[in-house]
Scaffold this active site. Structure first.
Site, PDB file in Angstrom:
ATOM      1  N   ARG A 121      -9.292   4.456  14.483  1.00 14.95           N
ATOM      2  CA  ARG A 121      -9.518   3.265  15.308  1.00 14.95           C
ATOM      3  C   ARG A 121     -10.241   3.620  16.606  1.00 14.95           C
ATOM      4  O   ARG A 121     -10.906   2.765  17.186  1.00 14.95           O
ATOM      5  CB  ARG A 121      -8.195   2.573  15.646  1.00 14.95           C
ATOM      6  CG  ARG A 121      -7.495   1.925  14.456  1.00 14.95           C
ATOM      7  CD  ARG A 121      -6.209   1.229  14.899  1.00 14.95           C
ATOM      8  NE  ARG A 121      -6.467   0.388  16.054  1.00 14.95           N
ATOM      9  CZ  ARG A 121      -5.762   0.405  17.179  1.00 14.95           C
ATOM     10  NH1 ARG A 121      -4.762   1.241  17.308  1.00 14.95           N
ATOM     11  NH2 ARG A 121      -6.064  -0.401  18.169  1.00 14.95           N
TER      12      ARG A 121
ATOM     13  N   CYS B 227      -1.380  -1.453  18.152  1.00 17.91           N
ATOM     14  CA  CYS B 227      -0.420  -0.360  18.311  1.00 17.91           C
ATOM     15  C   CYS B 227       0.922  -0.873  18.834  1.00 17.91           C
ATOM     16  O   CYS B 227       0.977  -1.753  19.682  1.00 17.91           O
ATOM     17  CB  CYS B 227      -0.966   0.669  19.304  1.00 17.91           C
ATOM     18  SG  CYS B 227      -2.348   1.628  18.661  1.00 17.91           S
TER      19      CYS B 227
ATOM     20  N   ASP C  56      -3.737   5.933  28.739  1.00 15.51           N
ATOM     21  CA  ASP C  56      -4.314   6.395  27.483  1.00 15.51           C
ATOM     22  C   ASP C  56      -4.491   7.912  27.422  1.00 15.51           C
ATOM     23  O   ASP C  56      -4.897   8.445  26.394  1.00 15.51           O
ATOM     24  CB  ASP C  56      -5.670   5.719  27.239  1.00 15.51           C
ATOM     25  CG  ASP C  56      -5.521   4.323  26.657  1.00 15.51           C
ATOM     26  OD1 ASP C  56      -4.378   3.924  26.346  1.00 15.51           O
ATOM     27  OD2 ASP C  56      -6.539   3.625  26.510  1.00 15.51           O
TER      28      ASP C  56
ATOM     29  N   ARG D 143       2.307  -6.386  25.247  1.00 20.07           N
ATOM     30  CA  ARG D 143       1.039  -6.622  25.916  1.00 20.07           C
ATOM     31  C   ARG D 143       0.752  -8.121  25.778  1.00 20.07           C
ATOM     32  O   ARG D 143      -0.077  -8.545  24.987  1.00 20.07           O
ATOM     33  CB  ARG D 143      -0.067  -5.764  25.295  1.00 20.07           C
ATOM     34  CG  ARG D 143       0.101  -4.292  25.622  1.00 20.07           C
ATOM     35  CD  ARG D 143      -1.094  -3.460  25.237  1.00 20.07           C
ATOM     36  NE  ARG D 143      -1.029  -3.067  23.839  1.00 20.07           N
ATOM     37  CZ  ARG D 143      -1.886  -2.227  23.269  1.00 20.07           C
ATOM     38  NH1 ARG D 143      -2.859  -1.706  23.979  1.00 20.07           N
ATOM     39  NH2 ARG D 143      -1.770  -1.895  22.013  1.00 20.07           N
TER      40      ARG D 143
ATOM     41  N   LYS E 267     -15.008   2.887  23.045  1.00 16.98           N
ATOM     42  CA  LYS E 267     -14.386   1.806  22.269  1.00 16.98           C
ATOM     43  C   LYS E 267     -13.940   0.661  23.168  1.00 16.98           C
ATOM     44  O   LYS E 267     -14.198  -0.514  22.880  1.00 16.98           O
ATOM     45  CB  LYS E 267     -13.180   2.342  21.495  1.00 16.98           C
ATOM     46  CG  LYS E 267     -12.372   1.260  20.772  1.00 16.98           C
ATOM     47  CD  LYS E 267     -11.134   1.821  20.117  1.00 16.98           C
ATOM     48  CE  LYS E 267      -9.962   1.919  21.050  1.00 16.98           C
ATOM     49  NZ  LYS E 267      -9.147   0.681  21.088  1.00 16.98           N
ATOM     50  N   ASN E 268     -13.262   0.992  24.270  1.00 16.33           N
ATOM     51  CA  ASN E 268     -12.703  -0.045  25.131  1.00 16.33           C
ATOM     52  C   ASN E 268     -13.763  -0.804  25.920  1.00 16.33           C
ATOM     53  O   ASN E 268     -13.462  -1.834  26.532  1.00 16.33           O
ATOM     54  CB  ASN E 268     -11.674   0.556  26.084  1.00 16.33           C
ATOM     55  CG  ASN E 268     -10.403   0.977  25.363  1.00 16.33           C
ATOM     56  OD1 ASN E 268     -10.132   0.524  24.251  1.00 16.33           O
ATOM     57  ND2 ASN E 268      -9.634   1.857  25.974  1.00 16.33           N
TER      58      ASN E 268
END
Length: 416
Positions: A396, A116, A304, A121, A22-23
């Site tokens: 997600r 989230c 993570d 951030r 995903k990232n």
């Protein structure tokens, strides 16, 4: 709203195929905005965040073709360089359209992102870098509005290591005039994967994967084909799930090359792990040993994976100390783990986890993406039924989670 029901106590075993990252996929899809030619991506995971980003760039005039794990983006008709709040509010990664839109169109208007609630951030590093490259940037009515002619190469130094900031500035620099040097750059594998794709599109980039990235701007980029790297966080999550249940299994379509810190901790916990070119085999003891964790930017232990190791330590032998140095509000899952019987105490950015003999099923609530994964792991080892609410967070970032876990022998089902 969907919920996940887990009947704990099953020892996981078998094989699971790891999806694309995903990232990595999110910035890669944004990179297609830099060219008028079609760009094709394979190994694209089916996730809510991917769907949201495709809707976002689709409303900008980008043509999208999607079949199985392949997505082709054609941005020749890009006509509306705006990212509205209603699409951005659920996903912080949407800020990644800012650099490509500005470089390609000379203007971008992007809503300040949501996502989230795991701490601040800020996007100030993105803005500072674009301003150094000659852009006029203002934050007005909740939007970042940036305008520039052709961006100019510059020496950029980020005050903090930021993955999305590094990616945004690297993409913008590809079409800038002259050379851009990004210092204190993020070293994550996803940054290097993005650079690999940009180079295939005709960009001139060196140093990706180190803390100094050099980008010499070109007049235009062209189309390319790119396969997205495996998801190292999904890999680590399934390793932890198998380990927590005392199981054994094989993870295919992935590599340990981007996950050394996690693999080392699992070995310290008592697991046997064999690493091959594109697979990992793990065999766990009946009870793990507690392991201390301190998160830090890559290549250190990833933030993570912090929540998953908190769940793993909850039933391990001994006491573990977990220090979170990346986000200031990333222990929200601790309260939910306590509902399952975990012995966890929090003091600032430090959690002390005292392993207990058993956890007990209960109703818990997911607070963010990786917190959701920690509750799944805890539910797999808890006695009785665990009900996890608000699992849209899971959707997600984890593709077909309940199907993959069921294939490993977990007793899990999704209910509406």
């Amino acid at each position: 709203m969907d919920k996940l029901l887990i009947e704990g106590g099953a020892r996981l075993s078998g094989e699971v195929v790891i999806s694309g990252a995903k990232n990595a996929a999110l910035p890669l899809l944004c990179a297609a905005l830099l060219t008028r030619d079609p760009v094709t991506f394979t190994n694209v995971p089916r996730l809510n965040d991917i769907d949201t980003l495709l809707r976002l760039i689709g409303q900008m005039g980008v043509r999208i073709e999607r079949e199985a794990d392949t997505v082709t983006l054609d941005a020749a008709g890009l006509s509306h360089p705006v990212a509205p709040y209603e699409l951005v509010k659920t996903m912080r990664a949407s800020i990644l359209v800012l650099g490509p839109l500005l470089a390609r169109c000379g203007e971008a208007r992007v809503s300040l992102p949501g996502g989230c609630a795991i701490g601040a951030r800020p996007v100030d590093q993105h803005i500072k870098g674009l301003q150094a490259m000659g852009a006029e940037v203002a934050v007005e009515h909740g939007y970042v509005h940036a305008v520039a002619g052709r961006l100019r190469g510059a020496r950029l130094f980020t005050d903090m290591v930021t993955v999305t900031g590094t990616e945004n500035l690297m993409m913008a620099a590809c079409l800038a005039e002259g050379e851009t040097v990004i210092e204190n750059a993020a070293r994550e594998p996803e940054v290097a994967d993005l650079a690999k794709c940009l180079v295939a599109m005709g960009a001139n980039i060196s140093g990706a994967g180190t803390d100094v990235i050099r980008v010499r701007g070109v007049e235009r980029l062209h189309g390319a084909h790119h396969r997205i790297m495996p998801d190292r966080i999904e890999t680590g999550t399934y390793l932890c799930a198998i380990a927590a249940t005392g199981g054994e299994g094989v993870l295919t379509g992935t590599s340990s090359g981007w996950l050394d810190a996690v693999v080392d901790k699992l070995i310290d916990a008592g697991c046997e792990i064999d690493c091959e070119r594109d697979s990992l085999r793990i065999k766990a003891p009946s009870r793990l040993s507690a392991v201390n964790v301190r998160t830090a930017p890559y290549p250190a232990f990833p933030t993570d994976m912090q929540a998953q190791f908190m769940a793993l330590n909850a039933t391990a032998e001994g006491t573990a100390v977990i220090r979170e140095t990346i986000f200031e509000n990333r222990f929200m899952h601790a309260v939910e783990l306590q509902r399952l019987g975990a012995d966890i105490s929090i003091d600032g950015n430090t959690a002390v986890v005292r392993g207990t003999d058993r956890l007990q099923g209960a109703t818990v609530m997911a607070t963010d993406l990786r917190a959701s994964a920690s509750l799944v792991i805890a539910g797999l080892v808890a006695e009785g039924e665990t009900r996890i609410e608000r699992i849209y967070h899971l959707d997600r970032g984890y593709e077909r989670l309940e199907e993959k876990l069921a294939a490993l022998g977990a007793r899990v089902q999704r209910v509406s």
